[in-house]
Design a protein around this motif. Structure first.
Motif, PDB file in Angstrom:
ATOM      1  N   VAL A 112       0.835  -1.233   0.080  1.00 33.79           N
ATOM      2  CA  VAL A 112       0.146   0.181   0.021  1.00 33.79           C
ATOM      3  C   VAL A 112       0.799   1.297   0.148  1.00 33.79           C
ATOM      4  O   VAL A 112       0.611   2.297  -0.449  1.00 33.79           O
ATOM      5  N   GLY A 113       2.041   1.027   0.415  1.00 32.13           N
ATOM      6  CA  GLY A 113       3.039   2.253   0.559  1.00 32.13           C
ATOM      7  C   GLY A 113       2.631   3.377   1.425  1.00 32.13           C
ATOM      8  O   GLY A 113       2.941   4.554   1.156  1.00 32.13           O
ATOM      9  N   ASP A 114       2.165   3.249   2.553  1.00 36.63           N
ATOM     10  CA  ASP A 114       1.588   4.368   3.399  1.00 36.63           C
ATOM     11  C   ASP A 114       2.643   4.844   4.406  1.00 36.63           C
ATOM     12  O   ASP A 114       2.307   5.493   5.295  1.00 36.63           O
ATOM     13  N   GLY A 115       3.539   4.196   4.321  1.00 35.58           N
ATOM     14  CA  GLY A 115       4.792   4.287   5.277  1.00 35.58           C
ATOM     15  C   GLY A 115       5.780   3.170   5.635  1.00 35.58           C
ATOM     16  O   GLY A 115       5.692   2.243   4.690  1.00 35.58           O
ATOM     17  N   VAL A 116       6.312   3.425   6.410  1.00 36.55           N
ATOM     18  CA  VAL A 116       7.688   2.350   6.619  1.00 36.55           C
ATOM     19  C   VAL A 116       7.535   1.777   7.973  1.00 36.55           C
ATOM     20  O   VAL A 116       7.148   2.420   9.025  1.00 36.55           O
ATOM     21  N   SER A 117       7.787   0.445   7.891  1.00 38.61           N
ATOM     22  CA  SER A 117       7.973  -0.400   9.426  1.00 38.61           C
ATOM     23  C   SER A 117       9.420  -0.519   9.669  1.00 38.61           C
ATOM     24  O   SER A 117      10.251  -0.981   8.794  1.00 38.61           O
ATOM     25  N   VAL A 118       9.921  -0.231  10.818  1.00 39.99           N
ATOM     26  CA  VAL A 118      11.234  -0.335  11.336  1.00 39.99           C
ATOM     27  C   VAL A 118      11.374  -0.930  12.699  1.00 39.99           C
ATOM     28  O   VAL A 118      10.381  -0.988  13.504  1.00 39.99           O
ATOM     29  N   LYS A 119      12.506  -1.729  12.882  1.00 43.58           N
ATOM     30  CA  LYS A 119      12.661  -2.245  14.183  1.00 43.58           C
ATOM     31  C   LYS A 119      13.241  -1.347  15.373  1.00 43.58           C
ATOM     32  O   LYS A 119      14.064  -0.512  14.845  1.00 43.58           O
ATOM     33  N   CYS A 120      12.896  -1.339  16.448  1.00 38.04           N
ATOM     34  CA  CYS A 120      13.368  -0.652  17.574  1.00 38.04           C
ATOM     35  C   CYS A 120      14.076  -1.518  18.469  1.00 38.04           C
ATOM     36  O   CYS A 120      14.113  -2.815  18.486  1.00 38.04           O
ATOM     37  N   ALA A 121      14.914  -0.919  19.234  1.00 35.02           N
ATOM     38  CA  ALA A 121      15.733  -1.683  20.303  1.00 35.02           C
ATOM     39  C   ALA A 121      15.303  -2.527  21.320  1.00 35.02           C
ATOM     40  O   ALA A 121      15.671  -3.740  21.523  1.00 35.02           O
ATOM     41  N   ASP A 122      13.842  -2.314  21.626  1.00 34.95           N
ATOM     42  CA  ASP A 122      13.179  -2.930  22.407  1.00 34.95           C
ATOM     43  C   ASP A 122      11.745  -2.565  22.484  1.00 34.95           C
ATOM     44  O   ASP A 122      11.263  -1.678  21.845  1.00 34.95           O
ATOM     45  N   ILE A 123      10.818  -3.361  23.106  1.00 31.46           N
ATOM     46  CA  ILE A 123       9.332  -2.973  23.104  1.00 31.46           C
ATOM     47  C   ILE A 123       9.094  -1.735  23.762  1.00 31.46           C
ATOM     48  O   ILE A 123       8.266  -0.888  23.247  1.00 31.46           O
ATOM     49  N   GLU A 124       9.921  -1.219  24.952  1.00 31.13           N
ATOM     50  CA  GLU A 124       9.625  -0.054  25.453  1.00 31.13           C
ATOM     51  C   GLU A 124      10.077   1.314  24.619  1.00 31.13           C
ATOM     52  O   GLU A 124       9.163   2.231  24.455  1.00 31.13           O
ATOM     53  N   THR A 125      10.952   0.999  23.652  1.00 31.13           N
ATOM     54  CA  THR A 125      11.179   2.118  22.969  1.00 31.13           C
ATOM     55  C   THR A 125      10.174   2.239  21.801  1.00 31.13           C
ATOM     56  O   THR A 125       9.645   3.503  21.534  1.00 31.13           O
ATOM     57  N   ALA A 126       9.665   1.314  21.356  1.00 28.97           N
ATOM     58  CA  ALA A 126       8.583   1.097  20.371  1.00 28.97           C
ATOM     59  C   ALA A 126       7.178   1.872  20.946  1.00 28.97           C
ATOM     60  O   ALA A 126       6.669   2.776  20.375  1.00 28.97           O
TER      61      ALA A 126
ATOM     62  N   HIS B 232       6.329  -8.063  15.209  1.00 31.73           N
ATOM     63  CA  HIS B 232       6.750  -7.871  16.708  1.00 31.73           C
ATOM     64  C   HIS B 232       6.408  -6.640  17.280  1.00 31.73           C
ATOM     65  O   HIS B 232       6.428  -5.718  16.487  1.00 31.73           O
ATOM     66  N   LYS B 233       6.088  -6.666  18.590  1.00 27.08           N
ATOM     67  CA  LYS B 233       5.923  -5.504  19.372  1.00 27.08           C
ATOM     68  C   LYS B 233       7.027  -4.299  19.209  1.00 27.08           C
ATOM     69  O   LYS B 233       7.003  -3.351  19.588  1.00 27.08           O
ATOM     70  N   SER B 234       8.280  -4.799  18.976  1.00 23.69           N
ATOM     71  CA  SER B 234       9.436  -4.145  19.224  1.00 23.69           C
ATOM     72  C   SER B 234       9.481  -3.268  17.513  1.00 23.69           C
ATOM     73  O   SER B 234      10.411  -2.488  17.521  1.00 23.69           O
ATOM     74  N   TRP B 235       8.676  -3.589  16.584  1.00 21.57           N
ATOM     75  CA  TRP B 235       8.737  -3.073  15.425  1.00 21.57           C
ATOM     76  C   TRP B 235       7.629  -1.876  15.514  1.00 21.57           C
ATOM     77  O   TRP B 235       6.519  -1.941  16.203  1.00 21.57           O
ATOM     78  N   VAL B 236       7.650  -0.665  14.754  1.00 21.20           N
ATOM     79  CA  VAL B 236       6.593   0.604  14.771  1.00 21.20           C
ATOM     80  C   VAL B 236       6.425   0.634  13.170  1.00 21.20           C
ATOM     81  O   VAL B 236       7.414   0.491  12.319  1.00 21.20           O
TER      82      VAL B 236
ATOM     83  N   SER C 221      17.600   0.946  12.962  1.00 18.37           N
ATOM     84  CA  SER C 221      16.847  -0.444  12.795  1.00 18.37           C
ATOM     85  C   SER C 221      17.975  -1.336  12.032  1.00 18.37           C
ATOM     86  O   SER C 221      18.243  -2.381  12.515  1.00 18.37           O
ATOM     87  N   TYR C 222      18.723  -0.702  11.053  1.00 20.67           N
ATOM     88  CA  TYR C 222      19.703  -1.214  10.654  1.00 20.67           C
ATOM     89  C   TYR C 222      21.050  -1.856  11.412  1.00 20.67           C
ATOM     90  O   TYR C 222      21.303  -3.108  11.365  1.00 20.67           O
ATOM     91  N   ARG C 223      21.249  -1.078  12.439  1.00 23.57           N
ATOM     92  CA  ARG C 223      22.166  -1.359  13.188  1.00 23.57           C
ATOM     93  C   ARG C 223      21.911  -2.230  14.278  1.00 23.57           C
ATOM     94  O   ARG C 223      22.803  -3.218  14.768  1.00 23.57           O
ATOM     95  N   ILE C 224      20.427  -2.451  14.803  1.00 21.88           N
ATOM     96  CA  ILE C 224      20.209  -3.293  15.743  1.00 21.88           C
ATOM     97  C   ILE C 224      19.905  -4.731  15.041  1.00 21.88           C
ATOM     98  O   ILE C 224      20.825  -5.642  15.666  1.00 21.88           O
ATOM     99  N   ILE C 225      19.699  -4.757  13.808  1.00 19.33           N
ATOM    100  CA  ILE C 225      19.534  -6.200  12.978  1.00 19.33           C
ATOM    101  C   ILE C 225      21.074  -6.624  12.799  1.00 19.33           C
ATOM    102  O   ILE C 225      21.323  -7.701  12.849  1.00 19.33           O
ATOM    103  N   ARG C 226      21.924  -5.570  12.547  1.00 19.51           N
ATOM    104  CA  ARG C 226      23.248  -5.833  11.854  1.00 19.51           C
ATOM    105  C   ARG C 226      24.012  -6.475  13.140  1.00 19.51           C
ATOM    106  O   ARG C 226      24.661  -7.280  12.999  1.00 19.51           O
TER     107      ARG C 226
END
Length: 112
Positions: free
Chosen positions: A42-56, A72-76, A95-100
């Motif tokens: 749909v292209g209405d935005g982007v989803s990224v990973k956060c360091a943890d659920i609390e940050t998200a 997962h809840k750690s993604w926004v 998000s890149y650095r967390i996954i890497r």
């Protein structure tokens, strides 16, 4: 902020690759085979990973993101126009650095 901005930003990260794993026009950005950003069909935005659920949760509470559906809840999910380009670029890089950082040292060494 747009799909093009996300794709240009993510393409600059060492070892980042884009794919469409589900078909239908998704842009799934991965490093070492692990996804760190996704623009839906749909292209209405982007989803990224956060360091943890609390940050998200904090980003959601302050109005800088929404809950990412199907993740997962750690993604926004950051809809287009919700934040400035600079903040979006920071979220993509984080998000890149967390996954890497979760990849094996051997895989990380091949990414540059």
């Amino acid at each position: 902020m747009s799909r093009e901005f996300v794709n240009t930003t993510c393409a600059a990260f060492p070892g980042a690759e884009v794919s469409d794993p589900w078909g239908g026009g998704h842009d799934a950005w991965k490093v070492g085979g692990k996804m760190f950003a996704c623009v839906g069909s749909v292209g209405d935005g982007v989803s990224v990973k956060c360091a943890d659920i609390e940050t998200a949760q904090l980003l959601i509470e302050v109005g800088h993101a929404k809950r990412a559906p199907y993740f997962h809840k750690s993604w926004v999910h950051i809809p287009w126009g919700m934040v400035e380009d600079g903040e979006l670029a920071e979220r993509l890089e984080a998000s890149y650095r967390i996954i890497r950082s979760g990849l094996t040292k051997k895989v990380q060494a091949t990414l540059g």
